[in-house]
Design a protein around this motif. Structure first.
Motif, short mmCIF file in Angstrom:
data_model
loop_
_atom_site.label_atom_id
_atom_site.label_comp_id
_atom_site.label_asym_id
_atom_site.label_seq_id
_atom_site.Cartn_x
_atom_site.Cartn_y
_atom_site.Cartn_z
N GLY A 34 51.40 32.46 24.16
CA GLY A 34 50.02 33.12 24.12
C GLY A 34 50.28 34.63 24.93
O GLY A 34 51.46 35.04 25.40
N ALA A 35 49.24 35.60 24.82
CA ALA A 35 49.33 36.81 25.38
C ALA A 35 48.46 36.80 26.72
O ALA A 35 47.69 36.01 27.14
N LEU A 36 49.32 37.29 27.82
CA LEU A 36 49.11 37.14 29.11
C LEU A 36 48.69 38.76 29.61
O LEU A 36 49.67 39.50 29.68
N VAL A 37 47.37 39.20 29.63
CA VAL A 37 47.02 40.41 29.80
C VAL A 37 46.03 40.54 31.06
O VAL A 37 44.95 39.78 30.92
N GLY A 38 46.30 41.26 32.04
CA GLY A 38 45.31 41.54 33.09
C GLY A 38 44.96 40.19 33.81
O GLY A 38 45.69 39.22 33.90
N SER A 39 43.72 40.11 34.00
CA SER A 39 43.05 38.82 34.74
C SER A 39 42.35 38.22 33.80
O SER A 39 41.63 37.19 33.98
N ASP A 40 42.26 38.74 32.32
CA ASP A 40 41.34 37.98 31.41
C ASP A 40 41.56 36.23 31.51
O ASP A 40 40.35 35.64 31.43
N SER A 41 42.65 35.82 31.56
CA SER A 41 42.71 34.18 31.43
C SER A 41 43.14 33.54 32.57
O SER A 41 43.55 32.57 32.68
N SER A 42 43.01 34.40 33.67
CA SER A 42 43.61 34.00 35.05
C SER A 42 42.79 32.75 35.62
O SER A 42 41.57 32.64 35.40
N PRO A 43 43.39 31.82 36.23
CA PRO A 43 42.79 30.53 36.72
C PRO A 43 41.73 31.05 37.98
O PRO A 43 41.02 30.41 38.35
N VAL A 44 41.96 32.15 38.45
CA VAL A 44 41.34 32.80 39.61
C VAL A 44 40.51 33.89 39.19
O VAL A 44 41.11 34.93 38.71
N GLU A 45 39.23 33.92 38.89
CA GLU A 45 38.43 35.14 38.44
C GLU A 45 38.77 36.40 39.05
O GLU A 45 38.79 36.42 40.21
N GLY A 46 39.10 37.37 38.23
CA GLY A 46 39.33 38.74 38.78
C GLY A 46 40.71 39.02 39.22
O GLY A 46 40.74 40.20 39.56
N ILE A 47 41.59 37.99 39.36
CA ILE A 47 42.90 38.54 39.97
C ILE A 47 44.01 38.05 38.93
O ILE A 47 44.06 37.03 38.23
N LYS A 48 44.83 39.09 38.73
CA LYS A 48 45.88 38.81 37.73
C LYS A 48 47.24 38.23 38.47
O LYS A 48 47.76 38.57 39.44
N LEU A 49 47.53 37.04 38.01
CA LEU A 49 48.49 36.23 38.51
C LEU A 49 49.46 35.82 37.79
O LEU A 49 50.80 35.53 37.92
N ALA A 50 49.35 36.20 36.45
CA ALA A 50 50.26 35.93 35.18
C ALA A 50 50.06 37.21 34.24
O ALA A 50 48.98 37.00 33.58
N ALA A 51 51.00 38.03 34.04
CA ALA A 51 50.80 39.16 33.01
C ALA A 51 52.19 39.51 32.59
O ALA A 51 53.22 39.95 33.30
N ILE A 52 52.17 39.82 31.21
CA ILE A 52 53.55 40.29 30.79
C ILE A 52 53.14 41.74 30.26
O ILE A 52 52.37 42.07 29.43
N LEU A 54 49.54 35.38 49.69
CA LEU A 54 49.07 35.89 48.29
C LEU A 54 47.37 35.70 48.51
O LEU A 54 46.78 34.73 48.93
N SER A 55 47.07 36.87 48.34
CA SER A 55 45.76 37.32 48.52
C SER A 55 44.66 37.40 47.49
O SER A 55 44.88 37.94 46.59
N VAL A 56 43.48 36.60 47.62
CA VAL A 56 42.52 36.62 46.62
C VAL A 56 41.09 37.08 47.24
O VAL A 56 40.80 36.82 48.62
N PRO A 57 40.18 37.85 46.49
CA PRO A 57 39.05 38.24 47.14
C PRO A 57 38.19 36.66 46.96
O PRO A 57 38.51 35.69 46.52
N ALA A 58 37.02 36.94 47.37
CA ALA A 58 36.16 36.01 47.45
C ALA A 58 35.32 35.37 46.18
O ALA A 58 34.29 34.82 46.25
N TRP A 59 35.94 35.72 45.08
CA TRP A 59 35.34 35.45 43.76
C TRP A 59 35.49 33.84 43.52
O TRP A 59 36.35 33.43 44.19
N ARG A 60 34.72 33.21 42.70
CA ARG A 60 34.65 31.95 42.33
C ARG A 60 36.08 31.65 41.75
O ARG A 60 36.79 32.56 40.95
N CYS A 61 36.75 30.71 42.10
CA CYS A 61 38.04 29.95 41.43
C CYS A 61 37.73 29.21 40.52
O CYS A 61 36.82 28.29 40.61
N ALA A 62 38.31 29.17 39.34
CA ALA A 62 37.94 28.39 38.13
C ALA A 62 38.70 26.93 38.36
O ALA A 62 38.12 26.07 37.67
#
Length: 674
Positions: A136-154, A30-38
């Motif tokens: 709630g709505a899960l769209v893209g990475s807007d609400s992701s706990p890891v900035e910029g990474i889509k981990l939950a999306a409908i 499960l790969s993520v880039p080096a952006w800050r994690c929330a």
């Protein structure tokens, strides 16, 4: 745990402005880039979640998730409030305790958590169950706990609810094991894939409800639902099933067969997993490269049809043992499962592609291990688990710890040690101290100094060898006396010496302790060359590795958008080796991204004149020169560069295919590209 960043110095980025992030995300679980994690790890866990009962409605038409979750937990301390992690896109509509009394909660969006205030304290070691209703709505990475990474999306045609996306109230990412009963409701033409015993029924409104029960403590928190075709089985592997959309059906059977071979190999090395069933399921291309859960290896759709994805898949499958069967007790222990999943990937590479490919990969992993080696592995839990340092250290240095243990134990002893870990800690968490105890017991070696060096220390030795050769009388051969020196006073390990003589080549094992270790060797032939650790069993500092480390840091800075910082790291690599084709190539990429075409062309020419290490820099330098000539209106020169690329006969990452395509149609750069 495996939430991992890897950039590999031997992998080209093709083309860099479109595929950079995909390449960075493309070689591990499960790969993520080096952006800050929330979300940062809590200093100490408050509670142990033991089980879930979840019912969730997935509506791709509105991108909405509506769910209920009964969360059973035990208190690890006296509690007056409880904090759960929950995706910021989800809002709690009702929350009650086990008696049905309402509870008050506060949403903390800064770290994707919900704090529940308790009307009465919960005593330590007592058990309780909370009932959550949320949507709630899960769209893209807007609400992701890891900035910029889509981990939950409908979404349509694939919806993802990955465990790391915190789509249900949770705690202790990849450290707190739990059981789960999940009921997932999806449109009639969707199939849901989860962990454990599975059943399906049709609801009154025509939708389908998939039920999953995982009764062993683990991490069954991932659901992938989509418009999947009927499962494709691997030829000869009835336990492997691949779920893909129609777009990816052409690659499904071959990918199933590859998964079968890899799973069979790992079973032969690690022993039987918790479950012999594996579901390979397609992920959207704009999410993550891969994710794992019990019985699940989720892979991005474009990687399923990519013939270069065997390592990605091997790493993902290795987590059925290293992550699912055993898991880290704390984030300080994440090197165990991250590192062994990476090393399991490399072991399969060695078995399938041979020693040369394995050695090349070890060189890359060594660079990753040293890229951010300023914190001991045993204290990494204080870091953001999505930071480049945490990822690099737990993955790459963790893998090198196991590689060095294999050198000390031998292949048979190493396999016995791995099976011992898995059998003793099945369905449990494991600590670094327990790995050391099992290693000592299984190998009958005293490894205290080893673990002190590699878990509690930082840095790697830089070896030097000074020796003199003397002829022995009466045609008895030669005696070599020398001293191996290195710069770590507490270092203690056996080191291999390779003595190349006028006759045969001989290998000797020398115990190195401290900064100076004398040795004496007798050979029949005159020694012509003596090499230290020629098979790269040890993590060590070398000039070549300094180049790789600087390039790796540069790639990670590119992923973060810091092109100036990346150029600085690449220049360090070039300063260390002025003929480095890799450093020159990476500099050319950055200039190309900046539209500084003349400087980019100069750097790609430097790469062609350099040391040709790695070999793919030649073909991709020609292709990038072709791109430059195309975007600057010099079509004839562009075609010539593409022709030169084809003549290299190097199809790394589809290079020849790309060159031939560009010979037919000129390269055009989208103005939105960076």
């Amino acid at each position: 745990m495996s939430l991992c960043l890897r950039t590999r110095a031997r992998t080209p980025i093709v083309p860099v402005f479109r595929a950079l992030i995909a390449m960075l995300l493309g070689v591990f679980t499960l790969s993520v880039p080096a952006w800050r994690c929330a979300v940062a790890a809590p200093a100490r866990p408050q509670l142990n979640i033991t089980g879930y009962v979840i019912t969730a409605d997935v509506d791709p038409a509105t991108s909405r998730l509506t769910a209920t979750a009964d969360v059973t937990f035990s208190a690890l301390e006296d509690l007056t409030s409880v904090t759960f992690e929950l995706n910021n896109g989800l809002n709690i509509t009702k929350l009650t305790d086990k008696a049905g009394k309402p509870l008050n909660s506060e949403r903390l969006t800064a770290n994707s958590t919900v704090r529940v205030t308790l009307p009465a304290p919960i005593a330590r070691e007592s058990s309780s169950t909370f009932h959550f209703e949320y949507s709630g709505a899960l769209v893209g990475s807007d609400s992701s706990p890891v900035e910029g990474i889509k981990l939950a999306a409908i979404a349509d045609p694939i919806s993802i609810l990955l465990y790391a996306g915190r789509w249900f109230p949770m705690t202790g990412l990849f450290t707190d094991r739990f059981t789960a009963e999940m009921h997932i409701r999806v449109p009639a033409d969707y199939t849901a894939v989860g962990s454990g015993a599975t059943s399906r029924k049709t609801l009154a409104d025509g939708r389908s409800e998939f039920s999953f029960v995982w009764s062993k403590p683990g991490f069954p928190g991932t659901i992938v639902a989509g418009k999947f075709l009927p499962a494709v089985a691997g030829s000869g592997y009835s336990n492997i099933h691949v779920y893909v959309t129609d777009k990816r059906k052409a690659g499904a059977a071959d990918f199933a067969a590859l998964a079968g071979r890899e799973f069979e190999y790992m079973t032969s090395v690690f022993g039987q997993p918790e479950s012999g069933r594996i579901n390979i399921v397609e992920l959207p291309e704009d999410a993550v490269s891969a994710a794992w859960a019990p019985e699940i290896a989720a892979i991005a759709g474009n990687r399923i049809v990519d013939h270069n994805s065997q390592r990605l898949l091997a790493n993902t499958l290795a987590h059925q043992w290293w992550g699912s069967e055993v898991s880290p007790a704390t984030l300080n222990d994440a090197w165990i499962t991250n590192g062994m999943s990476r090393y399991g990937e490399l072991m399969y590479l060695e078995d399938s592609a041979g020693k040369t490919a394995f050695q090349s990969a070890i060189s890359d992993v060594s660079a990753g291990a040293l890229a951010y080696d300023t914190e001991p592995l045993s204290t990494l839990g204080r870091l953001d688990p999505f930071s480049p340092q945490f990822q690099s250290m737990t993955l790459e240095k963790g893998a090198m710890v196991f590689h060095m243990l294999r050198w000390q134990m031998g292949d048979d002893g190493f396999q016995k040690f791995l099976r011992g870990l898995l059998s003793q800690y099945t369905d449990k968490s494991i600590r670094s101290s327990e790995v050391e105890s099992v290693a000592n017991a299984q190998s009958h070696l005293e490894l205290t100094a080893f673990f002190a060096q590699w878990l509690d220390g930082t840095g790697a030795p830089a070896f030097n060898d000074k020796y003199s050769v003397y002829r022995l009388g009466n045609n008895k051969g030669f005696r070599t006396t020398g001293t191996i020196s290195e710069d770590l006073d507490l270092f203690r390990m056996p080191v291999e010496l390779r003595i190349e003589t006028d006759g045969k080549t001989e290998d000797r094992r020398i115990d190195v302790a401290g900064t100076d270790s004398p040795y004496t060797i007798e050979t029949f032939g005159r020694p012509r060359r003596i090499s230290i650790d020629p098979e790269n069993w040890l993590l060590k500092s070398t000039p070549d590795l300094a180049v790789r480390v600087a390039v790796l840091r540069g790639q990670q800075l590119v992923a973060q958008g810091d092109l100036t910082g990346a150029l600085g790291e690449y220049q360090k690599a070039l300063d260390a080796n002025k003929t480095s084709s890799l450093a020159a190539y990476r500099i050319g990429e950055v200039f190309f991204m900046q539209r500084n075409y003349q400087s980019a062309a100069n750097s790609f020419r430097d790469a062609l004149r350099g040391d040709a290490d790695p070999r793919w820099t030649e073909v991709w330098s020609h292709i990038h020169l072709g791109y430059i000539f195309d975007v600057t209106g010099q079509r004839e020169r562009a075609v010539n560069e593409y022709r030169l690329a084809v003549q290299t006969n190097d199809n790394t990452q589809g290079a020849i295919n790309e060159a031939r395509a560009r010979m037919q149609a000129p390269y055009k750069r989208d103005r939105a590209d960076n």
